[in-house]
Design an enzyme around this catalytic site. Structure first.
Site, PDB file in Angstrom:
ATOM      1  CG  ASP A 138      -1.795  -1.245   1.279  1.00 33.86           C
ATOM      2  OD1 ASP A 138      -2.241  -1.708   0.224  1.00 33.86           O
ATOM      3  OD2 ASP A 138      -1.976  -1.769   2.393  1.00 33.86           O
ATOM      4  CE  LYS A 141       3.269  -2.655  -4.455  1.00 29.88           C
ATOM      5  NZ  LYS A 141       2.895  -2.430  -3.063  1.00 29.88           N
ATOM      6  N   GLY A 144      -4.345  -4.823  -4.437  1.00 33.61           N
ATOM      7  CA  GLY A 144      -5.363  -3.916  -4.969  1.00 33.61           C
ATOM      8  C   GLY A 144      -4.724  -2.594  -5.327  1.00 33.61           C
ATOM      9  CG  HIS A 145      -2.230  -1.920  -8.161  1.00 34.38           C
ATOM     10  ND1 HIS A 145      -1.448  -1.879  -7.045  1.00 34.38           N
ATOM     11  CD2 HIS A 145      -1.628  -2.772  -9.006  1.00 34.38           C
ATOM     12  CE1 HIS A 145      -0.428  -2.673  -7.208  1.00 34.38           C
ATOM     13  NE2 HIS A 145      -0.511  -3.246  -8.390  1.00 34.38           N
ATOM     14  CD  GLN A 162       0.824  -9.046  -1.894  1.00 33.39           C
ATOM     15  OE1 GLN A 162       1.639  -9.691  -2.511  1.00 33.39           O
ATOM     16  NE2 GLN A 162      -0.429  -8.969  -2.257  1.00 33.39           N
TER      17      GLN A 162
END
Ligand code: IMP
Length: 429
Positions: free
Chosen positions: A13, A16, A40-41, A222
């Site tokens: 988080d 990225k 999750g992006h 991650q």
């Protein structure tokens, strides 16, 4: 050779998604090499927020190739949903998105087991997507790969064996295994057909791309402290986000890696259980959570927030050989009166400057803080490093000194233009 790894230096988080999106414009290939749909992006596309879990965020750029390689675990249903979502948003995937035939397939029993284990004695605080159980099968050599999923007879045989192996835990938790097996077989008929056009030998594709001197960006999910080997074990994910993970997870030799870039948040967050030395339980923690919108993109869980931990980031720089850092969310620290930076840990009177492997020290150490004056006023919108308040500039420079890598780019928001190029001479590829 134009290869770049972009990885998280904390507990994931770090932002990225924005960074990859920023750099993907210069890339030809964007490759995911580990993890699964636990990631999750959040991206902004045509002014709309957009969350991707599996497919690399580079997909939003036309003409880029996006690959999911062997080190990733793929839930075919989740993948199909994401492809549907992209198609709905009029983002083409056909002919430019591929998944490795050697990637392992995540099936409903993985998710069930993940959930069951989370109710037990060792709670990791996982995303409950089935990641750990799927990687466990891979290591146990009973996993089912994409290529096996496509071959019906092979799949039926493997499914039988897998369900039998998992029957004790499933039955104990009232799962109807006959029904489960039937559903998995039924789903496979459609899902295998759906994913087949995307299946490829991605390692070979990468080699070909390298031979043609294409620019390849490897995107981690991650972060280092969630790495199976170098993170806060056992409170980690089940893969290797560190730079070394690319070699195994994408099938390329270490001599082919040219550049490694770490993404680092101006403070620290983590989700799930596990040690977190710099955690804040006060108003500053709440302030960072709200200002930084620190809620999980995958699970919606509030993230735990804390000061910048230089011990952690120094460790990350070392284990991945990071050459450049991109600092994110500095704007979320506006108006904090005094900023603290953790420079070492203290446990039973002893000072630890390197990240300790001991679970006890990780859990009970207290942070040794350095104090710096904060900066006031809005910095979002600034695009020149020298125009940042002096105290913000000093904070950035101090972080660089402490972690041992230069901060060459600063992100002050999700939008592409909300970026400061500190070092304009950097060649990412
Ligand atoms: P798993 O990957 O779902 O097995 O979860 C293991 C640990 O990694 C938990 O602490 C999760 O919260 C954490 N985790 C997994 N994916 C992410 C991510 O994308 N961002 C932050 N934490 C994550």
């Amino acid at each position: 050779m134009s290869t770049l790894i972009v990885l998280g230096t904390q507990w994931g988080d770090e932002g990225k998604g924005k960074v990859v999106h920023y750099l993907a414009e210069q890339a030809d290939y964007i490759v995911r090499y580990q993890g699964g749909n636990n990631a999750g992006h959040t991206l902004i596309h045509k002014n709309k927020p957009f969350v991707l879990h599996l497919i690399p965020s580079g997909i939003l750029f036309p003409d880029r190739y996006c690959l999911i390689t062997n080190g990733v675990v793929i839930d075919p249903k989740a993948l199909r949903e994401e492809i549907f979502l992209l198609r709905k948003t009029k983002i083409p995937v056909k002919g430019r998105f591929f998944i490795s035939e050697q990637a392992h397939v995540m099936l409903p029993y993985h998710k069930l087991i993940d959930g069951i284990l989370e109710e037990g004695d060792i709670k990791i605080g996982t995303t409950k997507r089935g990641i750990g159980p799927c990687y466990a099968d891979k290591v146990k050599r009973i996993g089912i790969r994409v290529i096996d999923y496509l071959e019906k007879d092979v799949f039926i045989d493997l499914l039988e064996k897998n369900v039998l192996e998992k029957a004790p835990i499933l039955i104990k938790n009232n799962v109807d295994i006959v029904k489960l097996k039937k559903e998995i077989l039924k789903d496979r008929e459609e899902l295998a057909k759906f994913i087949k056009p995307f299946v490829a030998n991605t390692g070979f594709m990468i080699e070909e791309a390298m031979n043609r001197n294409k620019k390849i960006l490897f995107e981690s999910a991650q972060g280092t402290l969630l790495d199976l080997d170098f993170g806060t074990y056992p409170y980690v994910t089940s893969s290797n986000p560190i730079a070394g993970g690319v070699c195994v997870g994408a099938g390329i030799g270490p001599t082919h890696i040219k550049n490694v870039l770490g993404v680092v948040k101006a403070y620290t967050t983590r989700v799930g259980e596990g040690p977190f030395t710099v955690e804040l339980f006060d108003q500053t923690g709440d302030f960072l959570r709200e200002k930084g919108k620190e809620y999980g993109a995958t699970t919606g869980r509030p993230r735990r927030c804390g000061w910048f931990d230089a011990v952690v980031v120094r460790h990350s720089v070392r284990v991945s050989g990071i050459k450049h850092l991109i600092l994110t969310k500095l704007d979320c620290m506006e108006d904090i009166k005094t900023i603290k930076i953790c420079v070492a840990y203290k446990y039973k009177g002893k000072i630890y400057k390197e990240f300790p492997a001991s679970r006890t020290i990780q859990k009970y150490a207290t942070p040794v803080y350095e104090h710096m004056p904060g900066f006031n006023g809005q910095i979002k919108g600034i695009t020149d490093f020298k125009k940042l308040p002096v105290n913000a500039q000093r904070y950035v420079k101090r972080l660089e000194q402490l972690v041992g890598a230069p901060i060459d780019l600063i992100s002050l928001g999700r939008k592409r233009e909300e970026t400061i190029e500190v070092n304009k001479k950097v060649k990412w590829f």
